[in-house]
Design a protein around this motif. Structure first.
Motif, mmCIF file in Angstrom:
data_model
loop_
_atom_site.group_PDB
_atom_site.id
_atom_site.type_symbol
_atom_site.label_atom_id
_atom_site.label_comp_id
_atom_site.label_asym_id
_atom_site.label_seq_id
_atom_site.Cartn_x
_atom_site.Cartn_y
_atom_site.Cartn_z
ATOM 1 N N SER A 34 14.458 -5.102 22.553
ATOM 2 C CA SER A 34 15.391 -4.002 22.295
ATOM 3 C C SER A 34 14.627 -2.687 22.207
ATOM 4 C CB SER A 34 16.141 -4.235 20.980
ATOM 5 O OG SER A 34 16.870 -5.436 21.041
ATOM 6 N N VAL A 35 15.314 -1.595 22.591
ATOM 7 C CA VAL A 35 14.686 -0.273 22.553
ATOM 8 C C VAL A 35 14.150 0.033 21.164
ATOM 9 C CG1 VAL A 35 16.057 0.640 24.467
ATOM 10 C CG2 VAL A 35 16.886 0.903 22.128
ATOM 11 N N SER A 36 12.995 0.660 21.135
ATOM 12 C CA SER A 36 12.355 1.164 19.915
ATOM 13 C C SER A 36 12.042 0.091 18.874
ATOM 14 C CB SER A 36 13.202 2.275 19.279
ATOM 15 O OG SER A 36 13.399 3.321 20.203
ATOM 16 N N VAL A 61 -2.449 0.286 26.315
ATOM 17 C CA VAL A 61 -1.353 -0.557 26.790
ATOM 18 C C VAL A 61 -0.146 0.357 26.984
ATOM 19 C CG1 VAL A 61 0.195 -2.483 26.260
ATOM 20 C CG2 VAL A 61 -2.224 -2.612 25.619
ATOM 21 N N TYR A 62 0.515 0.219 28.139
ATOM 22 C CA TYR A 62 1.626 1.080 28.509
ATOM 23 C C TYR A 62 2.821 0.236 28.934
ATOM 24 C CZ TYR A 62 -2.244 4.317 28.786
ATOM 25 O OH TYR A 62 -3.358 5.059 28.498
ATOM 26 N N ALA A 63 4.014 0.732 28.667
ATOM 27 C CA ALA A 63 5.242 0.178 29.226
ATOM 28 C C ALA A 63 5.575 1.065 30.418
ATOM 29 C CB ALA A 63 6.365 0.186 28.203
ATOM 30 N N SER A 64 5.622 0.457 31.589
ATOM 31 C CA SER A 64 5.781 1.221 32.828
ATOM 32 C C SER A 64 6.949 0.683 33.640
ATOM 33 C CB SER A 64 4.498 1.119 33.655
ATOM 34 O OG SER A 64 4.664 1.761 34.893
ATOM 35 N N LYS A 65 7.722 1.595 34.211
ATOM 36 C CA LYS A 65 8.812 1.182 35.099
ATOM 37 C C LYS A 65 8.300 0.933 36.511
ATOM 38 C CE LYS A 65 12.765 2.956 32.647
ATOM 39 N NZ LYS A 65 14.025 3.668 32.764
ATOM 40 N N SER A 101 12.182 3.981 24.046
ATOM 41 C CA SER A 101 13.509 4.246 23.483
ATOM 42 C C SER A 101 14.613 4.246 24.534
ATOM 43 C CB SER A 101 13.501 5.583 22.743
ATOM 44 O OG SER A 101 13.148 6.622 23.635
ATOM 45 N N ALA A 102 14.275 4.012 25.784
ATOM 46 C CA ALA A 102 15.272 3.949 26.860
ATOM 47 C C ALA A 102 15.349 2.523 27.402
ATOM 48 C CB ALA A 102 14.903 4.911 27.984
ATOM 49 N N THR A 103 16.565 2.076 27.691
ATOM 50 C CA THR A 103 16.722 0.746 28.279
ATOM 51 C C THR A 103 16.141 0.727 29.688
ATOM 52 O OG1 THR A 103 18.904 1.272 29.165
ATOM 53 C CG2 THR A 103 18.826 0.295 26.955
ATOM 54 N N GLY A 128 4.961 -8.897 33.389
ATOM 55 C CA GLY A 128 6.371 -8.541 33.378
ATOM 56 C C GLY A 128 7.030 -9.009 34.655
ATOM 57 N N PRO A 129 8.230 -8.582 34.906
ATOM 58 C CA PRO A 129 8.984 -7.530 34.227
ATOM 59 C C PRO A 129 9.655 -8.026 32.943
ATOM 60 C CG PRO A 129 10.270 -8.388 36.048
ATOM 61 C CD PRO A 129 8.954 -9.114 36.071
ATOM 62 N N TYR A 130 9.888 -7.083 32.037
ATOM 63 C CA TYR A 130 10.569 -7.343 30.774
ATOM 64 C C TYR A 130 11.799 -6.449 30.716
ATOM 65 C CZ TYR A 130 5.964 -9.234 29.779
ATOM 66 O OH TYR A 130 4.787 -9.942 29.840
ATOM 67 N N THR A 131 12.930 -7.018 30.380
ATOM 68 C CA THR A 131 14.162 -6.248 30.252
ATOM 69 C C THR A 131 14.297 -5.758 28.821
ATOM 70 O OG1 THR A 131 15.225 -7.551 31.979
ATOM 71 C CG2 THR A 131 16.675 -6.307 30.510
ATOM 72 N N VAL A 132 14.380 -4.460 28.652
ATOM 73 C CA VAL A 132 14.543 -3.849 27.332
ATOM 74 C C VAL A 132 15.960 -3.300 27.266
ATOM 75 C CG1 VAL A 132 13.711 -2.083 25.753
ATOM 76 C CG2 VAL A 132 12.086 -3.292 27.230
ATOM 77 N N GLN A 133 16.725 -3.799 26.273
ATOM 78 C CA GLN A 133 18.135 -3.416 26.151
ATOM 79 C C GLN A 133 18.374 -2.518 24.950
ATOM 80 O OE1 GLN A 133 19.964 -7.268 25.898
ATOM 81 N NE2 GLN A 133 19.523 -7.740 28.029
#
Length: 133
Positions: A34-36, A61-65, A101-103, A128-133
């Motif tokens: 989940s976001v944040s 470590v980064y979360a990247s689209k 903080s963004a899905t 990944g990929p990981y889905t963040v809702q």
């Protein structure tokens, strides 16, 4: 060498080098994400070279689209450094932070750097990929 003749003599040399490599970052849990919310995990750094390191190894470590391309919207989850590693040794790194903080669909990307490391083609890995809702 016999009588100044090198023929038949074997000459060996081992090239001394430092080469840090990193494994894929893995989250500690399997989701849902989940976001944040809290994000923690691990990855390994190994000095695959034969020479002991002198300088510390910085990591992030980064979360990247985008994967594996460095994107302008990459979100930094965590960063720090580890002490230089002896040749042929490694360490497991624990990281913690939060999901963006963004899905969206994110990849976790870890990047390392050290002024000791002259071979950088294995200094980035992703999972990944990981889905963040």
């Amino acid at each position: 060498m016999v009588d100044g003749n090198l023929e038949g003599d074997e000459i060996t040399a081992e090239e001394a080098f430092i080469d840090y490599a990193v494994s894929q970052p893995e989250p500690d849990d399997s989701g849902p994400y989940s976001v944040s919310t809290a994000l923690s995990g691990t990855f390994d750094i190994v000095n695959t070279g034969v020479t002991n390191g002198v300088s510390s190894v910085q990591w992030g470590v980064y979360a990247s689209k985008s994967n594996p391309v460095w994107g302008t919207n990459d979100y930094q989850v965590a960063s720090a450094s580890v002490a230089a590693l002896d040749g042929g040794t490694g360490t497991t790194v624990n990281f913690s932070g939060t999901w963006p903080s963004a899905t969206g669909i994110y990849y976790l990307v870890v990047r390392i750097s050290s002024i000791d490391d002259g071979i950088t083609d294995n200094n980035e890995e992703s999972s990944g990929p990981y889905t963040v809702q």
